[in-house]
Motif scaffolding. Structure first.
Motif, PDB file in Angstrom:
ATOM      1  N   UNK A 103       0.855  -1.186   0.000  1.00  0.00           N
ATOM      2  CA  UNK A 103       0.000   0.000   0.000  1.00  0.00           C
ATOM      3  C   UNK A 103       0.893   1.238   0.000  1.00  0.00           C
ATOM      4  N   UNK A 104       0.722   2.087  -1.009  1.00  0.00           N
ATOM      5  CA  UNK A 104       1.433   3.362  -1.074  1.00  0.00           C
ATOM      6  C   UNK A 104       0.439   4.467  -0.731  1.00  0.00           C
ATOM      7  N   UNK A 105       0.551   4.992   0.485  1.00  0.00           N
ATOM      8  CA  UNK A 105      -0.486   5.870   1.019  1.00  0.00           C
ATOM      9  C   UNK A 105       0.099   7.203   1.467  1.00  0.00           C
ATOM     10  N   UNK A 106      -0.738   8.221   1.447  1.00  0.00           N
ATOM     11  CA  UNK A 106      -0.369   9.533   1.968  1.00  0.00           C
ATOM     12  C   UNK A 106      -1.280   9.908   3.117  1.00  0.00           C
ATOM     13  N   UNK A 107      -0.792  10.752   4.015  1.00  0.00           N
ATOM     14  CA  UNK A 107      -1.590  11.305   5.101  1.00  0.00           C
ATOM     15  C   UNK A 107      -1.851  12.763   4.753  1.00  0.00           C
ATOM     16  N   UNK A 108      -3.128  13.131   4.571  1.00  0.00           N
ATOM     17  CA  UNK A 108      -3.506  14.467   4.118  1.00  0.00           C
ATOM     18  C   UNK A 108      -4.349  15.154   5.179  1.00  0.00           C
ATOM     19  N   UNK A 109      -4.142  16.456   5.380  1.00  0.00           N
ATOM     20  CA  UNK A 109      -4.989  17.175   6.334  1.00  0.00           C
ATOM     21  C   UNK A 109      -4.598  18.639   6.377  1.00  0.00           C
ATOM     22  N   UNK A 110      -5.409  19.391   7.104  1.00  0.00           N
ATOM     23  CA  UNK A 110      -5.149  20.780   7.435  1.00  0.00           C
ATOM     24  C   UNK A 110      -4.073  20.846   8.522  1.00  0.00           C
ATOM     25  N   UNK A 111      -3.458  22.026   8.674  1.00  0.00           N
ATOM     26  CA  UNK A 111      -2.475  22.221   9.737  1.00  0.00           C
ATOM     27  C   UNK A 111      -3.100  21.875  11.093  1.00  0.00           C
TER      28      UNK A 111
ATOM     29  N   UNK B 267       3.547   8.521   3.204  1.00  0.00           N
ATOM     30  CA  UNK B 267       4.139   9.845   3.042  1.00  0.00           C
ATOM     31  C   UNK B 267       3.324  10.813   3.888  1.00  0.00           C
ATOM     32  N   UNK B 268       3.972  11.406   4.889  1.00  0.00           N
ATOM     33  CA  UNK B 268       3.346  12.425   5.737  1.00  0.00           C
ATOM     34  C   UNK B 268       3.516  13.767   5.030  1.00  0.00           C
ATOM     35  N   UNK B 269       2.419  14.367   4.591  1.00  0.00           N
ATOM     36  CA  UNK B 269       2.481  15.577   3.770  1.00  0.00           C
ATOM     37  C   UNK B 269       2.248  16.826   4.611  1.00  0.00           C
ATOM     38  N   UNK B 270       2.717  17.986   4.168  1.00  0.00           N
ATOM     39  CA  UNK B 270       2.463  19.233   4.895  1.00  0.00           C
ATOM     40  C   UNK B 270       0.988  19.613   4.832  1.00  0.00           C
ATOM     41  N   UNK B 271       0.559  20.399   5.832  1.00  0.00           N
ATOM     42  CA  UNK B 271      -0.825  20.860   5.862  1.00  0.00           C
ATOM     43  C   UNK B 271      -0.971  22.339   5.624  1.00  0.00           C
ATOM     44  N   UNK B 272       0.161  23.067   5.533  1.00  0.00           N
ATOM     45  CA  UNK B 272       0.097  24.509   5.308  1.00  0.00           C
ATOM     46  C   UNK B 272       0.021  24.789   3.816  1.00  0.00           C
ATOM     47  N   UNK B 273      -0.783  25.788   3.460  1.00  0.00           N
ATOM     48  CA  UNK B 273      -1.017  26.070   2.045  1.00  0.00           C
ATOM     49  C   UNK B 273       0.265  26.448   1.313  1.00  0.00           C
ATOM     50  N   UNK B 274       1.234  27.043   2.013  1.00  0.00           N
ATOM     51  CA  UNK B 274       2.475  27.437   1.353  1.00  0.00           C
ATOM     52  C   UNK B 274       3.261  26.248   0.816  1.00  0.00           C
ATOM     53  N   UNK B 275       2.967  25.055   1.335  1.00  0.00           N
ATOM     54  CA  UNK B 275       3.715  23.868   0.929  1.00  0.00           C
ATOM     55  C   UNK B 275       2.829  22.876   0.170  1.00  0.00           C
ATOM     56  N   UNK B 276       1.797  23.402  -0.487  1.00  0.00           N
ATOM     57  CA  UNK B 276       0.882  22.538  -1.237  1.00  0.00           C
ATOM     58  C   UNK B 276       1.576  21.862  -2.411  1.00  0.00           C
ATOM     59  N   UNK B 277       2.686  22.435  -2.883  1.00  0.00           N
ATOM     60  CA  UNK B 277       3.412  21.795  -3.982  1.00  0.00           C
ATOM     61  C   UNK B 277       4.035  20.482  -3.528  1.00  0.00           C
ATOM     62  N   UNK B 278       4.433  20.394  -2.252  1.00  0.00           N
ATOM     63  CA  UNK B 278       4.922  19.121  -1.708  1.00  0.00           C
ATOM     64  C   UNK B 278       3.806  18.076  -1.741  1.00  0.00           C
ATOM     65  N   UNK B 279       2.584  18.506  -1.424  1.00  0.00           N
ATOM     66  CA  UNK B 279       1.443  17.595  -1.467  1.00  0.00           C
ATOM     67  C   UNK B 279       1.189  17.144  -2.904  1.00  0.00           C
TER      68      UNK B 279
ATOM     69  N   UNK C 200       2.445  10.203  -6.929  1.00  0.00           N
ATOM     70  CA  UNK C 200       3.020   8.854  -6.880  1.00  0.00           C
ATOM     71  C   UNK C 200       2.296   7.937  -5.901  1.00  0.00           C
ATOM     72  N   UNK C 201       1.181   8.382  -5.321  1.00  0.00           N
ATOM     73  CA  UNK C 201       0.465   7.578  -4.334  1.00  0.00           C
ATOM     74  C   UNK C 201      -0.704   6.836  -4.961  1.00  0.00           C
ATOM     75  N   UNK C 202      -1.067   5.710  -4.347  1.00  0.00           N
ATOM     76  CA  UNK C 202      -2.217   4.926  -4.800  1.00  0.00           C
ATOM     77  C   UNK C 202      -3.452   5.179  -3.946  1.00  0.00           C
ATOM     78  N   UNK C 203      -3.275   5.678  -2.736  1.00  0.00           N
ATOM     79  CA  UNK C 203      -4.396   5.917  -1.829  1.00  0.00           C
ATOM     80  C   UNK C 203      -3.984   6.923  -0.779  1.00  0.00           C
ATOM     81  N   UNK C 204      -4.949   7.354   0.041  1.00  0.00           N
ATOM     82  CA  UNK C 204      -4.643   8.361   1.052  1.00  0.00           C
ATOM     83  C   UNK C 204      -5.582   8.229   2.241  1.00  0.00           C
TER      84      UNK C 204
END
Length: 696
Positions: A17-25, A86-98, A104-108
């Motif tokens: 499983x290739x997963x990301x963690x997505x959320x607000x700050x 992949x633990x992703x940033x939650x701040x809008x300034x770093x949305x490009x990282x998300x 490259x993710x299959x699920x989140x």
């Protein structure tokens, strides 16, 4: 959503499983990741964000600020499955990282605050996942907080994100008394005792039995409405069995027709085991998504997630460490072994893979090989950047790179001493290489070095990284925003003749242009550029029409008001003339460029400035001061609501007016106010009436 109707149940990739963690700050992404690592045995101590002991927030700036800035990859094993997170940033300034991570993710797993529900950046990352077709499950976190309410959070998901939320759990206890959940699929209780990390399974508590039966019925009805097999069983038996329900939830998650909702408290380590089980049960493996598509010699090709296929991988992140340059890959097909040579298609050069690493944030485990479905880091490639394709030299393939947003905020940077100038240039080049959303350029008029990014915090982090990592003292000028110019009123029938004769073959081109604003730019939006030809009778050959279009695009780089890029206009080529000897594509490109420049000077132009949607959360007693400050910053209030004893104000504010707002807000609210921003486009700047310049 990305689905594949031909799974391979015998392949070991079904257990990946290739997963990301997505959320607000501050919704709890990093804490969820830490608890997953702890429960799966990948770590032996629970890391805490407030203590600066987390695995994924390993950068000193992340620990100082208490937020995720850089996407961090980790791996763990659970119930016979390999989970790459992949633990992703939650701040809008770093949305490009998300954006790069989602590519490259299959699920989140989307994490929501049980008090706040769907917050602005939650909505933004959800839309990003929609664009990439990434299936998701939802985890409503912080159920132990005062004011937490699962039903309210689920309703905000329904109203703001518009999926069909399929709630599969019922909380046991509220706020401080939250101690477990009822699993509505298998009708059992899952309890976490204080001071213990393991879950205890038991029957549904008598006090909650009627409510659990009612909610199980609601879940069956919701699933039956969306899934034909579940509907057939529901109609025949007036109920849906647990195996059928599980299968239907898996299908609905992977098609995007529904989102499974779970709940818990990551900080107290409650709800993580069923979250992991749901991720394994409902989210796709590399075999459950379509074969990756790329181009080869202009032809679209597919590569299946098969170790026997030719090797193809996409670079989604590049970092510089003390031990060398790390290139992060998602392997889509084939197998790569240590010491092999691959082709960097974009750079058209061969690269040797020196080492292959299984990533655990800032720690690594060396591997001998990586296969399709893996997310790994490699050492060796010298020129590969985020978005590059690495593939087998005998079977080249170009994969679609992740999109990069245009930067909107700029600062001027310079070394404090002349001896540091070369070090600053090298540090800026390294920054831009690691983060494609950072752009470094030299202003041709002032000679200043300008660093542009996605927001004020983005640039603060970049400059601090130069100071810390490179030991370079840097002076920073006031940030500048990226203005645009647009056409308020165009011109018709502008004739431009380009004639040049200086010996030998000359240049001749005549064009007649109509210039008008695009309808989509009428409200100040970034309406883009449209070119079309209305020439009849072949007075301008087609190859020259293309040259005129290219010349017009050249002219969009600098507008007449202040040299800003021009957007939101339509150019129509209505007529023209050629010379049998002196006309050429170069002549018509030049004519197109100067004709449009003249048309813009002759028309009415309007200056546009970037605006952002600001969501400010403040105590009730500070609302008046905050509203007054927003008005002073030319803000337009869109709405205000009350939530858990605080006021939530939404407004649109010019981006240029938001510099320093964090400090001002803290001062006006005694440090209790918070805000988030989200770019929303462009709007007319004030005091810029249409400017007319007569044609000379």
């Amino acid at each position: 959503m990305r689905t594949n109707s031909h799974p391979h149940p015998t392949s070991p990739l079904t257990a990946v499983r290739n997963l990301g963690i997505l959320a607000h700050v501050d919704a709890g992404k990093t804490t969820v990741t830490e608890r997953i690592l702890y429960l799966t045995g990948a770590t032996h101590k629970r890391g805490e964000v407030h203590d600066g002991t987390t695995v994924t927030d390993f950068d000193p700036q992340e620990r100082d600020r208490g937020i995720t800035i850089f996407a961090a990859a980790v791996s763990c094993d659970w119930d016979g499955h390999r989970i790459n997170l992949i633990d992703t940033p939650g701040h809008v300034d770093f949305s490009d990282e998300v954006e790069r991570s989602l590519r490259v993710l299959d699920g989140a797993i989307a994490v929501f605050d049980a008090v706040a529900g769907v917050e602005p950046q939650s909505e933004s990352v959800w839309r990003q996942a929609d664009r990439h077709g990434v299936p998701r499950i939802a985890f409503v976190n912080k159920l132990d907080r005062a004011g937490a309410d699962l039903d309210t959070a689920v309703e905000s998901i329904r109203q703001r994100l518009h999926p069909a939320p399929l709630v599969v759990q019922l909380p046991i206890g509220t706020q401080d008394g939250f101690r477990g959940v009822v699993d509505l699929v298998r009708m059992r209780s899952l309890l976490w005792a204080d001071g213990r990390d393991t879950v205890e399974e038991g029957p549904v508590p008598d006090a909650l039995r009627d409510e659990a039966v009612r909610r199980r019925r609601q879940l069956e009805e919701a699933v039956a409405e969306l899934h034909p097999v579940a509907l057939e069983e529901f109609c025949a038996q007036t109920t849906v069995s647990a195996p059928t329900l599980t299968s239907a939830l898996r299908d609905l998650t992977r098609t995007g027709d529904g989102v499974v909702v779970l709940c818990g408290s990551a900080y107290r380590n409650r709800g993580i085991e069923p979250l992991l089980a749901a991720a394994v049960a409902y989210l796709p493996s590399p075999l459950d998504v379509p074969a990756v598509r790329g181009t080869q010699d202009g032809t679209v090709r597919e590569r299946a997630a098969d170790p026997a296929e030719p090797f193809a991988a996409l670079v989604f992140k590049v970092t510089a460490t003390a031990t060398g340059r790390l290139t992060y890959l998602r392997v889509y097909s084939g197998t790569i072994e240590k010491g092999e040579t691959v082709l960097d298609v974009g750079a058209r050069r061969s690269e040797r893979i020196g080492r292959i690493l299984r990533v655990q944030a800032d720690r690594h485990t060396e591997l001998d090989r990586a296969v399709a479905g893996d997310i790994v880091a490699v050492v060796g490639p010298k020129t590969a950047r985020a978005g590059s394709t690495l593939c087998a030299p005998a079977a080249p393939l170009v994969l679609e790179p992740p999109t990069v947003a245009d930067p909107v905020v700029s600062v001027a940077v310079e070394a404090r001493s002349s001896t540091d100038t070369d070090r600053l240039v090298a540090a800026l080049a390294r920054l831009a290489e690691e983060d494609p959303s950072l752009v470094v350029r030299t202003d041709p008029e002032t000679g200043q070095t300008v660093l542009s990014g996605m927001g004020e915090l983005h640039l603060e982090v970049a400059v601090e990284k130069i100071r810390r990592d490179r030991g370079t003292a840097v002076n920073v000028g006031r940030p500048r925003v990226a203005y645009r110019e647009t056409v308020a009123r165009g011109v018709s029938g502008l004739v431009y003749r380009h004639v040049k004769q200086d010996g030998g073959a000359g240049q001749f081109a005549q064009v007649v242009l109509d210039v008008e604003p695009l309808e989509s730019a009428a409200d100040g939006g970034d309406g883009g550029f449209e070119f079309r030809s209305a020439v009849v009778g072949g007075r301008v050959p087609q190859e020259y029409v293309r040259a005129v279009a290219a010349g017009c695009r050249d002219a969009l780089a600098e507008g007449p008001l202040g040299g800003h890029p021009v957007t939101g206009l339509r150019v129509v080529l209505t007529d023209g003339a050629t010379h049998p000897k002196d006309s050429s594509e170069l002549a018509f490109r030049t004519a197109g460029r100067f004709a449009l420049r003249e048309a813009l000077r002759a028309g009415a132009m309007l200056l546009l400035e970037p605006v952002a949607e600001v969501t400010v959360t403040v105590p009730d007693d500070a609302v008046g001061a905050v509203l007054g400050d927003l008005a002073a910053r030319r803000g337009r209030v869109l709405g205000s609501t009350t939530r858990a004893g605080a006021a939530v104000i939404t407004a649109t504010v010019p981006l240029a007016e938001l510099f320093g707002y964090a400090t001002r807000l803290r001062g006006r609210t005694q440090g209790r106010g918070t805000f988030t921003t989200r770019p929303t486009g462009y709007a007319p700047a004030p005091s810029t009436a249409p400017r007319w310049t007569p044609v000379r």
